[in-house]
Design a protein around this motif. Sequence first.
Motif, PDB file in Angstrom:
ATOM      1  N   TYR A  35       0.996  -1.058  -0.225  1.00 51.81           N
ATOM      2  CA  TYR A  35       0.023  -0.079   0.202  1.00 51.81           C
ATOM      3  C   TYR A  35       0.921   1.306  -0.108  1.00 51.81           C
ATOM      4  N   ILE A  45      -4.126   0.585  -2.294  1.00 54.25           N
ATOM      5  CA  ILE A  45      -3.561  -0.508  -2.547  1.00 54.25           C
ATOM      6  C   ILE A  45      -2.710  -0.720  -3.802  1.00 54.25           C
ATOM      7  N   ILE A  56      -3.457  -8.654  -8.009  1.00 55.03           N
ATOM      8  CA  ILE A  56      -3.759  -7.288  -8.143  1.00 55.03           C
ATOM      9  C   ILE A  56      -2.824  -6.446  -8.734  1.00 55.03           C
ATOM     10  N   GLU A  58      -2.744  -2.591  -9.364  1.00 57.21           N
ATOM     11  CA  GLU A  58      -3.357  -1.216  -9.590  1.00 57.21           C
ATOM     12  C   GLU A  58      -2.707  -0.484 -10.572  1.00 57.21           C
TER      13      GLU A  58
END
Lengths: 112, 113
Positions: A35, A45, A56, A58
């Motif tokens: 994060y 995140i 994931i 981002e």
Amino acid sequence: DTAVSQTPKYLVTQMGNDKSIKCEQNLGHDTMYWYKQDSKKFLKIMFSYNNKELIINETVPNRFSPKSPDKAHLNLHINSLELGDSAVYFCASSQNYNEWQFFGPGTRLTVL
Amino acid sequence: GESVGLHLPTLSVQEGDNSIINCAYSNSASDYFIWYKQESGKGPQFIIDIRSNMDKRQGQRVTVLLNKTVKHLSLQIAATQPGDSAVYFCAEPLGGSQGNLIFGKGTKLSVKP
């Protein structure tokens, strides 16, 4: 015993440099995360890993790359550091992908 | 869009009083909520969580209330102590990415002795 540890705690560097932040968890968790917390305390995140697979990713710049040598470690590599990268970076882990996350103490990155 | 927000950015209470920190969420499909406490210079620390099949959950001196009708979440701290001074975040998993926690902006709780 520290459950989630990060090194270094403070990192001061010049623009354009490449740096890494290390994270280790001794909880036996399957999932780890990174994060970013900005100066206004907003937590966002960046990445997560589950069983060594990125699940994931981002919309962070590709200058940031997570690397997981094993289930207990998730390191964050940052290339060509920019002023806007200055923030506190937190590593976290959870038993699985649908449970609360245990956070590390954070790494304060300052880019000059 | 989906978001987790807080009504009050700061809250100041007298030691011994009860504290209530509020959080609004916009995704009616959210089924899991978490409260974190972050002390100065430290990482967020898990306080309590609640799933959408519950309206209330109690911990030690803390209670979380979930009102799905108005999409509102609150954290109640009983007999607030100086050690409770911190920033409190509510968080929820975003959509199908269960691990992708979306954090609210945080409420800073200050406890006056």
